[in-house]
Write a protein that holds these residues in place. Structure first.
Motif, PDB file in Angstrom:
ATOM      1  N   ASP A 109     -56.196  47.285  60.049  1.00 19.53           N
ATOM      2  CA  ASP A 109     -56.994  47.636  58.868  1.00 19.53           C
ATOM      3  C   ASP A 109     -58.385  47.006  58.951  1.00 19.53           C
ATOM      4  O   ASP A 109     -59.393  47.642  58.615  1.00 19.53           O
ATOM      5  N   ALA A 139     -60.538  48.908  61.300  1.00 20.95           N
ATOM      6  CA  ALA A 139     -60.976  50.182  60.725  1.00 20.95           C
ATOM      7  C   ALA A 139     -62.169  49.976  59.797  1.00 20.95           C
ATOM      8  O   ALA A 139     -63.125  50.771  59.796  1.00 20.95           O
ATOM      9  N   TRP A 194     -62.587  52.553  53.294  1.00 25.21           N
ATOM     10  CA  TRP A 194     -61.772  51.650  54.104  1.00 25.21           C
ATOM     11  C   TRP A 194     -61.886  50.219  53.598  1.00 25.21           C
ATOM     12  O   TRP A 194     -60.889  49.477  53.537  1.00 25.21           O
TER      13      TRP A 194
END
Length: 357
Positions: free
Chosen positions: A264, A267, A295
């Motif tokens: 994560d 990203a 994001w």
């Protein structure tokens, strides 16, 4: 596209990492409470890091903000660079650039932004009225960038406005801004030019859109650093904390949770890099900035929760350093907008045919 930092960007990043690492310590953060660290801000300005952003671009700023996020350093670095240095550099008049950029670079002028929470009303003589409930780093600022009802941008001196302290989830020295026939300075031109018809309105909208997208990109980069710091603390803790004679990091559930948090974080980082790179290259980047914001909001929420959970009972300790990452992550989540709001705006841009190639 190539996200490899230039020599100048890498040097600025490494210098920022050293300064933040040396001065943004647990002890200093504890002593600062909910305020900013004036000594750290002075050190950053004396090192020339805010001024360097004009040369290293938005992707360079994202690299610097990652380093700030790793240490949750309490300084108005992101706000003053986005709403001050980059906004004035890109959209200020020649006179404004000559007058303000050196002062923003050396830290004597600190700018924050009241975008996009509320619009203010403009009187016939350029006086501004309205209330913005929350402005981050307002207590540190000498100027605040606000938007009028037609998305024209104005610089207001905080000494001319009413600024009341507001406490947020994260210690961002925030305040409530009240404008009551307050004098304002149009960013990029005189009041007459601002009221000069459709062309002036279009230019104002373009400047507003650029500053907002720049802010989303920069604060996504800050979130990438906050999340990276949270993951690093969790990895260190689970490698040293033992349960039944084995480090917690050897348990599959812990490994999977940490791996998800790492992915994560990557990203968030790569989408922020892409949006920043496109702006620096002069390409359309509005949808990329929204993607980075999504994001940073959605994944950032997951990462800082994982960081606390992986600390077990220690994660519930409000004095533990990982708790600051949790507070910053949740504040950035709220500041960038919840995921559904960001997706709705992104979808509207795509439907209207304004998506980037």
């Amino acid at each position: 596209m190539d996200f490899t930092p230039t020599e100048e960007q890498a040097a600025a990043r490494d210098l920022a990492a050293r300064i933040f690492g040396d001065l943004s310590t647990h002890e200093r953060l504890t002593a600062a409470g909910t305020g900013s660290d004036a000594e750290l801000w002075k050190a950053l300005c004396e090192a020339g890091l805010p001024a360097a952003v004009e040369d290293i671009g938005l992707i360079g700023l994202v690299l610097l903000l990652e380093e700030q996020g790793r240490t949750t350093a309490q300084v108005p670095f992101a706000a003053s660079c986005v709403y001050g240095l980059l906004a004035v550099s890109a959209h200020g008049s020649e006179e404004q650039r000559e007058r303000l950029l050196p002062a923003i670079g050396d830290g004597t002028v600190v700018v924050t932004g009241a975008l996009p929470e509320a619009a203010v009303r403009v009187g016939g003589s350029g006086e501004l009225s309205g209330v913005v409930p929350v402005v981050p780093w307002l207590r540190d600022a000498t100027h605040v960038l606000v938007a009028d009802e037609e998305h024209g941008l104005w610089l207001v001196r905080t000494v001319d406005a009413r600024c009341d302290p507001v406490e947020l989830t994260a210690p961002w020295s925030a305040g409530r801004l009240t404008l009551d026939a307050t004098p304002g300075e149009p960013l990029g031109g005189s009041l007459g030019e601002r009221q000069g018809g459709p062309e002036a309105a279009a230019a104002g909208q373009e400047a507003y859109d650029d500053v907002l997208a720049t802010a989303r990109t920069a604060f996504a980069g800050l979130q990438a650093g906050v999340c990276a710091g949270s993951v690093a603390r969790a990895v260190d803790y689970t490698n040293t904390r033992e349960q039944f004679g084995r480090p917690l990091a050897t348990k599959q559930g812990v490994q999977l949770r940490a791996a998800d948090a790492y992915m994560d974080t990557e990203a968030i980082r790569v989408t922020a890099y892409e949006a920043a790179w496109r702006r620096d290259e002069g390409l359309e980047y509005a949808t990329h900035a929204l993607t980075a914001a999504w994001w940073a909001s959605e994944a950032g929420h997951r990462v800082v929760h994982a960081g606390q959970h992986l600390h077990g009972g220690m994660g519930a300790d409000l004095d533990h350093p990982v708790h600051r990452h949790f507070l910053w992550g949740r504040q950035l989540d709220a500041y960038l907008g919840c995921g559904s709001e960001v997706l709705q705006e992104l979808g509207a841009l795509i439907v209207d045919g304004e998506g980037d190639a």
